[in-house]
Scaffold this motif. Sequence first.
Motif, mmCIF file in Angstrom:
data_model
loop_
_atom_site.group_PDB
_atom_site.id
_atom_site.type_symbol
_atom_site.label_atom_id
_atom_site.label_comp_id
_atom_site.label_asym_id
_atom_site.label_seq_id
_atom_site.Cartn_x
_atom_site.Cartn_y
_atom_site.Cartn_z
ATOM 1 N N SER A 129 0.838 -1.203 0.000
ATOM 2 C CA SER A 129 0.000 0.000 0.000
ATOM 3 C C SER A 129 0.871 1.250 0.000
ATOM 4 O O SER A 129 0.453 2.298 -0.478
ATOM 5 N N GLN A 130 2.063 1.153 0.538
ATOM 6 C CA GLN A 130 3.008 2.268 0.495
ATOM 7 C C GLN A 130 3.803 2.193 -0.804
ATOM 8 O O GLN A 130 4.048 1.118 -1.339
ATOM 9 N N GLY A 131 4.183 3.353 -1.288
ATOM 10 C CA GLY A 131 5.068 3.373 -2.439
ATOM 11 C C GLY A 131 6.485 3.023 -1.999
ATOM 12 O O GLY A 131 6.899 3.374 -0.894
ATOM 13 N N VAL A 132 7.200 2.339 -2.851
ATOM 14 C CA VAL A 132 8.592 1.990 -2.567
ATOM 15 C C VAL A 132 9.421 2.302 -3.806
ATOM 16 O O VAL A 132 9.036 1.949 -4.923
ATOM 17 N N VAL A 133 10.545 2.977 -3.583
ATOM 18 C CA VAL A 133 11.501 3.274 -4.648
ATOM 19 C C VAL A 133 12.865 2.837 -4.147
ATOM 20 O O VAL A 133 13.267 3.187 -3.035
ATOM 21 N N GLU A 185 23.065 10.519 5.950
ATOM 22 C CA GLU A 185 22.236 10.026 7.052
ATOM 23 C C GLU A 185 21.758 8.616 6.707
ATOM 24 O O GLU A 185 21.233 8.398 5.626
ATOM 25 N N PRO A 186 21.918 7.658 7.617
ATOM 26 C CA PRO A 186 21.456 6.291 7.308
ATOM 27 C C PRO A 186 19.935 6.205 7.193
ATOM 28 O O PRO A 186 19.427 5.354 6.476
ATOM 29 N N THR A 187 19.225 7.098 7.878
ATOM 30 C CA THR A 187 17.766 7.164 7.752
ATOM 31 C C THR A 187 17.341 8.627 7.793
ATOM 32 O O THR A 187 18.002 9.453 8.416
ATOM 33 N N TRP A 188 16.270 8.920 7.105
ATOM 34 C CA TRP A 188 15.676 10.256 7.176
ATOM 35 C C TRP A 188 14.203 10.163 6.827
ATOM 36 O O TRP A 188 13.763 9.196 6.219
ATOM 37 N N SER A 189 13.480 11.180 7.242
ATOM 38 C CA SER A 189 12.046 11.222 6.986
ATOM 39 C C SER A 189 11.624 12.686 6.874
ATOM 40 O O SER A 189 12.152 13.541 7.586
ATOM 41 N N GLU A 222 4.496 11.291 3.303
ATOM 42 C CA GLU A 222 5.672 11.165 4.159
ATOM 43 C C GLU A 222 6.691 10.332 3.399
ATOM 44 O O GLU A 222 6.378 9.223 2.942
ATOM 45 N N LEU A 223 7.890 10.866 3.248
ATOM 46 C CA LEU A 223 9.002 10.155 2.629
ATOM 47 C C LEU A 223 9.916 9.663 3.739
ATOM 48 O O LEU A 223 10.324 10.451 4.592
ATOM 49 N N THR A 224 10.221 8.377 3.732
ATOM 50 C CA THR A 224 11.127 7.796 4.721
ATOM 51 C C THR A 224 12.168 6.967 3.976
ATOM 52 O O THR A 224 11.798 6.096 3.172
ATOM 53 N N ALA A 225 13.434 7.235 4.229
ATOM 54 C CA ALA A 225 14.497 6.539 3.510
ATOM 55 C C ALA A 225 15.450 5.844 4.474
ATOM 56 O O ALA A 225 15.721 6.338 5.566
ATOM 57 N N VAL A 226 15.947 4.703 4.023
ATOM 58 C CA VAL A 226 16.967 3.941 4.747
ATOM 59 C C VAL A 226 18.057 3.597 3.744
ATOM 60 O O VAL A 226 17.767 3.065 2.664
ATOM 61 N N SER A 227 19.298 3.931 4.073
ATOM 62 C CA SER A 227 20.405 3.575 3.181
ATOM 63 C C SER A 227 21.268 2.512 3.835
ATOM 64 O O SER A 227 21.386 2.450 5.059
#
Length: 130
Positions: A24-28, A83-87, A103-108
């Motif tokens: 249901s969430q978008g993933v890129v 940053e290893p994570t950000w939102s 809401e954009l949430t990223a994990v590297s």
Amino acid sequence: KLNESQQLISRLKAQVELIDRSLSQGVVIYPVGFERIDYASGAIESIWKRKRETLYSDCFTLLDGIANADRDAVELKLKSATEPTWSLETEVVRRDRSVAKVELTAVSERNDTYPEGVVTLRVREIEETT
């Protein structure tokens, strides 16, 4: 052996498509540096109202939908892996001019496939504002 490999690839593609339809969430998913997009889920199409193929051919079309006031900050976040994570929250202006708050949430991370690093960006639609 080739036939077995082809069957395995077909099964894996079918499994990915099944998972993709259930998100249901978008993933890129993209390599650190944001020079290409390796995967965009079907939910991205419904949130952005743009075809995934467009994102694959030019990753910066993802930024086209970001509200002008936030575009530079979002681009900086997408390109940076400091940053290893950000939102952050922003608005997506769709082609039909409707607006969605997201809401954009990223994990590297780094792994064998992406030794330079890979970012998984999750996009959650908070509300449709217009």
